[in-house]
Design an enzyme around this catalytic site. Structure first.
Site, PDB file in Angstrom:
ATOM      1  CD  GLU A 277      -3.330  -0.032   2.059  1.00 34.31           C
ATOM      2  OE1 GLU A 277      -4.334  -0.706   1.858  1.00 34.31           O
ATOM      3  OE2 GLU A 277      -3.076   0.489   3.155  1.00 34.31           O
ATOM      4  CG  HIS A 298       8.798 -29.432  -0.058  1.00 30.05           C
ATOM      5  ND1 HIS A 298       9.474 -30.596  -0.364  1.00 30.05           N
ATOM      6  CD2 HIS A 298       9.490 -28.841   0.950  1.00 30.05           C
ATOM      7  CE1 HIS A 298      10.511 -30.718   0.449  1.00 30.05           C
ATOM      8  NE2 HIS A 298      10.554 -29.660   1.251  1.00 30.05           N
ATOM      9  CE  LYS A 412     -12.478   1.193   1.063  1.00 29.45           C
ATOM     10  NZ  LYS A 412     -11.903   2.162   1.985  1.00 29.45           N
TER      11      LYS A 412
HETATM   12  O1  PA5 Z   1      -3.576   1.222   5.981  1.00 26.52           O
HETATM   13  C1  PA5 Z   1      -4.716   1.617   5.820  1.00 26.52           C
HETATM   14  O2  PA5 Z   1      -5.016   2.825   5.947  1.00 26.52           O
HETATM   15  C2  PA5 Z   1      -5.853   0.664   5.490  1.00 26.52           C
HETATM   16  O3  PA5 Z   1      -5.433  -0.622   5.301  1.00 26.52           O
HETATM   17  C3  PA5 Z   1      -6.861   0.653   6.624  1.00 26.52           C
HETATM   18  O4  PA5 Z   1      -6.223   0.212   7.784  1.00 26.52           O
HETATM   19  C4  PA5 Z   1      -8.043  -0.243   6.299  1.00 26.52           C
HETATM   20  O5  PA5 Z   1      -8.611   0.108   5.074  1.00 26.52           O
HETATM   21  C5  PA5 Z   1      -9.098  -0.145   7.386  1.00 26.52           C
HETATM   22  O6  PA5 Z   1      -9.539   1.162   7.527  1.00 26.52           O
HETATM   23  P1  PA5 Z   1     -10.300   1.642   8.806  1.00 26.52           P
HETATM   24  O7  PA5 Z   1      -9.411   1.463   9.970  1.00 26.52           O
HETATM   25  O8  PA5 Z   1     -10.628   3.061   8.550  1.00 26.52           O
HETATM   26  O9  PA5 Z   1     -11.536   0.781   8.932  1.00 26.52           O
END
Ligand code: PA5
Length: 425
Positions: A277, A298, A412
């Site tokens: 990310e 394996h 989303k």
């Molecule tokens: O790193 C990030 O920002 C995302 O992976 C969030 O942790 C994830 O989308 C969950 O979001 P939230 O904590 O707002 O529910």
């Protein structure tokens, strides 16, 4: 501190080698807060800050949950659960007899996983820790509605006392409902993104309930970040970031993170989110994948040895194993294994790791070793601080903002439209 061994990668570097001058600049940019996304670098201060603020409340809450419940249901997705799960599986793979079971749910939309968790939970006393920075993420919100309903059925007017919400300090639906209902809340700081939040209440509360010594984690993390802030070619975060960028420059576009401890599996999941990310944007980035050795030798071993030569391998090695097991002698030796008799299984594993390293290097796979002493609280803290620091440096070296994730919104929009969410287009 972790030690980075680049000896297995050197022959694969670009002619100029790792660019330490660029690593230095990226590090400086991070530390003085002048880079892209600088309003999200609060994680550098998190261990120190949490010690001064919420740590005692986290410890008290964990004590309460441990004293009254057989299970904690942790509801969260992405950065709101991977770190805690990674820590618990790494450090407490077998729960102690007084440890509540920790269930993770709300990290997907599978009806089967939901029902399996409800079955496994049964009718024991339990608490819920719902974790969502935004407070609006569909997966955890949907699970929370279900488990909250369960608490209400079980505890009636006392249900609110069994809910702990970790969320934004001021905004979001979760925060406003929590305030209305009087749930105890913990904070995901404004300047810390989900994937960098494991050393906040997000990770620490579930870890403490599972019996991990979180004070030790925090004390070690404070020291780690101090050491990692020193500008030096000896800084392991510089070494790792510069090495992987050099390899990326030579076309190694996939990094597999491996470990010889099966309990590391969810730490690798945490690492994949952190690097994926943070770096995968603007049509560039190293694709983070993971393997569990020796099991995956394996299954994936063939591909690693002889598939496309765009793989680099980073191996997390714990230099001291927690336990020893001396391989037994057998009078008959029908299985022909007496050549191993009298040797510690941990040493046998170490030799196997050396053999794999040599084979993969000669097959054309650059190898980086990340060495950490023990699979304990200090080792966990070292790994977290090291990987976070190196990730930010590596992201800045490649010219991206390591702290945003604009790409995760695309699915989303579609999903909400297709599910008929009011107002979704
Ligand atoms: O790193 C990030 O920002 C995302 O992976 C969030 O942790 C994830 O989308 C969950 O979001 P939230 O904590 O707002 O529910």
């Amino acid at each position: 501190m972790v030690k980075v061994d680049l000896s297995g990668a050197e022959q694969f570097f670009t002619a100029a080698g790792p660019d330490y001058a660029l690593a230095e600049l990226a590090h400086k940019t991070l530390m003085n807060g002048s880079g892209l996304g600088a309003d999200f670098i609060g994680w550098l201060e998190l261990p120190r800050r949490i010690k001064e603020t919420e740590l005692q409340e986290i410890l008290d809450t964990a004590k309460l949950i441990r004293s009254r419940s057989k299970a904690l249901v942790v509801i969260g997705i992405g950065g709101s659960y991977l770190g805690a799960r990674g820590a618990i599986e790494l450090l407490r793979p077998i729960p102690g007899k007084d440890d509540p079971k920790v269930f993770f749910i709300g990290n997907g939309l599978s009806a089967d996983a939901l029902c399996d968790t409800l079955d496994m939970l049964g009718d024991v006393d339990f608490d819920v820790n719902v974790i969502s920075k935004s407070g609006t993420t569909l997966e955890p919100a949907a699970s929370f509605r279900i488990f909250r309903g369960l608490l209400e059925k079980k505890y009636g007017s006392k249900a609110d006392e069994h809910i702990f919400a970790t969320t934004d300090a001021r905004k979001g639906v979760l925060k406003s409902v929590a305030d209305r209902q009087g749930w105890k809340t913990f904070v995901v700081p404004d300047d810390v993104g989900g994937r960098f939040s494991v050393l906040s209440a997000v990770g620490l509360l579930p870890m403490a309930v599972a019996g991990i010594d979180v004070e030790k984690v925090i004390d070690c993390a404070i020291e780690e970040f101090k050491s990692l802030s020193v500008p030096s070619k000896e800084n392991p975060a510089w070494q790792y970031a510069a090495a992987r960028q050099s390899l990326y420059g030579k076309g190694y576009s996939v990094e597999i993170l491996g470990c010889y401890e099966p309990s590391f599996r969810f730490m690798a999941e945490w690492w994949k989110q952190l690097y994926g990310e943070s770096e995968g944007k603007d049509h560039k980035g190293i694709f983070p994948a993971s393997v569990e050795f020796t099991a995956d030798l394996h299954s994936m071993g063939q591909f690693i040895q002889e598939g496309p030569r765009n793989l680099m391998e980073s191996i997390v090695r714990f230099t001291e194993s927690r336990r020893a097991y001396i391989f037994p002698e057998d009078g008959e030796n029908a299985d022909g294994l007496n050549y191993l008799a009298g040797r510690d299984m941990a040493d046998i594993c170490r030799v196997a790791a050396d053999a794999v390293k040599q084979a993969h290097i000669s097959g054309g796979v650059p190898n980086i070793v990340i060495e950490v002493k023990k699979r304990d609280e200090a080792g966990f803290a070292s790994l977290v601080c090291f990987f976070e620091m190196a990730c930010a440096i590596s992201g800045y070296m490649s010219g991206v903002n390591p702290f945003n994730q604009p790409g995760v919104e695309a699915y989303k929009k579609n999903m909400f439209r297709m599910l008929g969410k009011p107002g979704a287009m």
